[in-house]
Motif scaffolding. Structure first.
Motif, PDB file in Angstrom:
ATOM      1  N   GLN A 199       0.814  -1.217   0.000  1.00  0.00           N
ATOM      2  CA  GLN A 199       0.000   0.000   0.000  1.00  0.00           C
ATOM      3  C   GLN A 199       0.847   1.267   0.000  1.00  0.00           C
ATOM      4  O   GLN A 199       0.342   2.360  -0.270  1.00  0.00           O
TER       5      GLN A 199
ATOM      6  N   SER B 238      -3.172   0.535  -7.976  1.00  0.00           N
ATOM      7  CA  SER B 238      -4.347   1.374  -7.775  1.00  0.00           C
ATOM      8  C   SER B 238      -3.937   2.628  -7.011  1.00  0.00           C
ATOM      9  O   SER B 238      -2.870   2.669  -6.384  1.00  0.00           O
TER      10      SER B 238
ATOM     11  N   GLY C 145      -5.038   3.978  -4.299  1.00  0.00           N
ATOM     12  CA  GLY C 145      -4.845   3.788  -2.870  1.00  0.00           C
ATOM     13  C   GLY C 145      -5.113   2.359  -2.466  1.00  0.00           C
ATOM     14  O   GLY C 145      -5.597   1.558  -3.261  1.00  0.00           O
ATOM     15  N   GLY C 146      -4.818   2.076  -1.217  1.00  0.00           N
ATOM     16  CA  GLY C 146      -5.026   0.727  -0.713  1.00  0.00           C
ATOM     17  C   GLY C 146      -6.357   0.562  -0.016  1.00  0.00           C
ATOM     18  O   GLY C 146      -6.619  -0.469   0.600  1.00  0.00           O
ATOM     19  N   THR C 147      -7.214   1.554  -0.150  1.00  0.00           N
ATOM     20  CA  THR C 147      -8.539   1.462   0.462  1.00  0.00           C
ATOM     21  C   THR C 147      -9.524   0.877  -0.544  1.00  0.00           C
ATOM     22  O   THR C 147      -9.453   1.180  -1.726  1.00  0.00           O
ATOM     23  N   SER C 148     -10.421   0.077  -0.052  1.00  0.00           N
ATOM     24  CA  SER C 148     -11.405  -0.555  -0.907  1.00  0.00           C
ATOM     25  C   SER C 148     -12.130   0.462  -1.790  1.00  0.00           C
ATOM     26  O   SER C 148     -12.496   1.531  -1.330  1.00  0.00           O
ATOM     27  N   GLY C 149     -12.319   0.104  -3.018  1.00  0.00           N
ATOM     28  CA  GLY C 149     -13.074   0.966  -3.923  1.00  0.00           C
ATOM     29  C   GLY C 149     -12.260   1.553  -5.044  1.00  0.00           C
ATOM     30  O   GLY C 149     -12.820   2.056  -6.013  1.00  0.00           O
ATOM     31  N   TYR C 150     -10.958   1.511  -4.926  1.00  0.00           N
ATOM     32  CA  TYR C 150     -10.137   2.044  -6.007  1.00  0.00           C
ATOM     33  C   TYR C 150      -9.883   0.961  -7.036  1.00  0.00           C
ATOM     34  O   TYR C 150      -9.429  -0.130  -6.730  1.00  0.00           O
ATOM     35  N   GLU C 151     -10.121   1.307  -8.283  1.00  0.00           N
ATOM     36  CA  GLU C 151      -9.972   0.358  -9.376  1.00  0.00           C
ATOM     37  C   GLU C 151      -8.514  -0.053  -9.524  1.00  0.00           C
ATOM     38  O   GLU C 151      -7.602   0.765  -9.401  1.00  0.00           O
ATOM     39  N   GLN C 152      -8.299  -1.336  -9.800  1.00  0.00           N
ATOM     40  CA  GLN C 152      -6.952  -1.820 -10.054  1.00  0.00           C
ATOM     41  C   GLN C 152      -6.724  -1.920 -11.564  1.00  0.00           C
ATOM     42  O   GLN C 152      -7.568  -2.417 -12.298  1.00  0.00           O
TER      43      GLN C 152
ATOM     44  N   ARG D 168     -18.164  -3.434  -3.079  1.00  0.00           N
ATOM     45  CA  ARG D 168     -17.212  -3.043  -4.118  1.00  0.00           C
ATOM     46  C   ARG D 168     -17.014  -4.235  -5.041  1.00  0.00           C
ATOM     47  O   ARG D 168     -16.437  -5.237  -4.637  1.00  0.00           O
TER      48      ARG D 168
ATOM     49  N   TYR E 241     -16.147  -5.584  -9.179  1.00  0.00           N
ATOM     50  CA  TYR E 241     -15.531  -5.221 -10.443  1.00  0.00           C
ATOM     51  C   TYR E 241     -15.746  -6.329 -11.459  1.00  0.00           C
ATOM     52  O   TYR E 241     -15.729  -7.512 -11.111  1.00  0.00           O
TER      53      TYR E 241
ATOM     54  N   TYR F 255     -14.090  -7.673 -15.114  1.00  0.00           N
ATOM     55  CA  TYR F 255     -12.956  -7.578 -16.019  1.00  0.00           C
ATOM     56  C   TYR F 255     -13.168  -8.517 -17.192  1.00  0.00           C
ATOM     57  O   TYR F 255     -13.828  -9.547 -17.088  1.00  0.00           O
TER      58      TYR F 255
ATOM     59  N   LEU G 258     -19.897   0.330  -7.068  1.00  0.00           N
ATOM     60  CA  LEU G 258     -19.480   0.741  -5.735  1.00  0.00           C
ATOM     61  C   LEU G 258     -20.629   0.930  -4.742  1.00  0.00           C
ATOM     62  O   LEU G 258     -20.393   1.404  -3.627  1.00  0.00           O
TER      63      LEU G 258
ATOM     64  N   SER H 249     -13.911  -6.709  -3.656  1.00  0.00           N
ATOM     65  CA  SER H 249     -12.843  -6.049  -2.911  1.00  0.00           C
ATOM     66  C   SER H 249     -12.987  -6.269  -1.422  1.00  0.00           C
ATOM     67  O   SER H 249     -14.061  -6.082  -0.856  1.00  0.00           O
TER      68      SER H 249
ATOM     69  N   GLU I 149     -12.213  -5.038   2.287  1.00  0.00           N
ATOM     70  CA  GLU I 149     -12.158  -3.692   2.799  1.00  0.00           C
ATOM     71  C   GLU I 149     -10.723  -3.221   3.029  1.00  0.00           C
ATOM     72  O   GLU I 149     -10.312  -2.153   2.579  1.00  0.00           O
TER      73      GLU I 149
ATOM     74  N   ASN J 139      -7.627  -3.144  -0.099  1.00  0.00           N
ATOM     75  CA  ASN J 139      -8.182  -3.188  -1.451  1.00  0.00           C
ATOM     76  C   ASN J 139      -7.805  -4.471  -2.184  1.00  0.00           C
ATOM     77  O   ASN J 139      -7.577  -4.491  -3.384  1.00  0.00           O
TER      78      ASN J 139
END
Lengths: 114, 111
Positions: A50, A94, A96-103, B31, B33, B35, B50, B92, B94, B97
């Motif tokens: 992260q 991504s 950030g390392g917080t849930s919700g950010y697309e990789q 969350r 996704y 692909y 989301l 995802s 928590e 990520n």
């Protein structure tokens, strides 16, 4: 062009040798990830980071090692302790390392060990 | 432990037909996704969902998320050959990520 690069695309090694896979990103992303994909299967997380100088084990970390000395680089070493290293390896990053950010994923390295 | 299940794992369909791929997951998450992966290639992001009730559409593909049912769907409308690929859903965790992937659905569209 912003993106993630992995090298080499194909890698062949003899059993018992360590090998390092490169992953570089110029997206200014904080978080980076390594996944392994076996034929006909989904991806499994090996390691993730992260922030620089910090990383955590994923679900299948045994036989692998990583470093995160620079924000843009997250190399993966496949050691001789990894019992079945032949696979397709994907690096991702991504914001950030917080849930919700697309990789976002790199093009992958296909490793064959004989 | 979070588990993600996709079905079907293989889908062969005729051009012009509609179909839905399902993605179930075992613990609370909002969350999700989708692909796409072409043979021998990396993963291409299709949709990021989301929140509960999220619906997103791109061309002939539409994805939705029901967090109460822990279910996401990827609906294909009037399939064309170019949609042939493997489709993965990923949920995802928590912290960190981390993504947990389904096994993937191999889609073959026949003309």
């Amino acid at each position: 062009d912003g993106g993630i690069t992995q090298s080499p695309k194909y890698l062949f090694r003899k059993e018992g040798q360590n090998v390092t896979l490169s992953c570089e990103q110029n997206l200014n992303h904080d978080a980076m990830y390594w996944y392994r994909q076996d034929p006909g299967q989904g991806l499994r997380l090996i390691y993730y980071s992260q922030i620089v100088n910090d990383f955590q084990k994923g679900d299948i970390a045994e036989g692998y090692s990583v470093s995160r000395e620079k924000k843009e680089s997250f190399p993966l070493t496949v050691t001789s302790a990894q019992k079945n290293p032949t696979a397709f390896y994907l690096c991702a990053s991504s914001i950030g390392g917080t849930s919700g950010y697309e990789q976002y994923f790199g093009p992958g390295t296909r490793l064959t060990v004989t | 432990e979070l588990k993600v299940e996709q079905n079907p794992l293989f889908l062969s369909m005729q051009e012009g037909k509609n179909y839905t791929i399902y993605c179930n997951y075992s613990t609370t998450s909002d969350r999700l996704y989708w692909y796409r992966q072409d043979p021998g290639k990396s993963l291409e992001s299709l949709f990021v969902l989301l929140s509960n009730g999220a619906v997103k559409q791109e061309g002939r593909l539409m994805a939705s998320l029901d967090t109460k049912a822990r279910l996401s769907t990827l609906h294909i409308t009037a399939a064309v050959h170019d949609l042939s690929a493997t489709y993965f859903c990923a949920v995802s965790m928590e912290y960190g990520n981390k993504l947990v992937f389904g096994a993937g659905t191999i889609l073959r569209v026949k003309s």
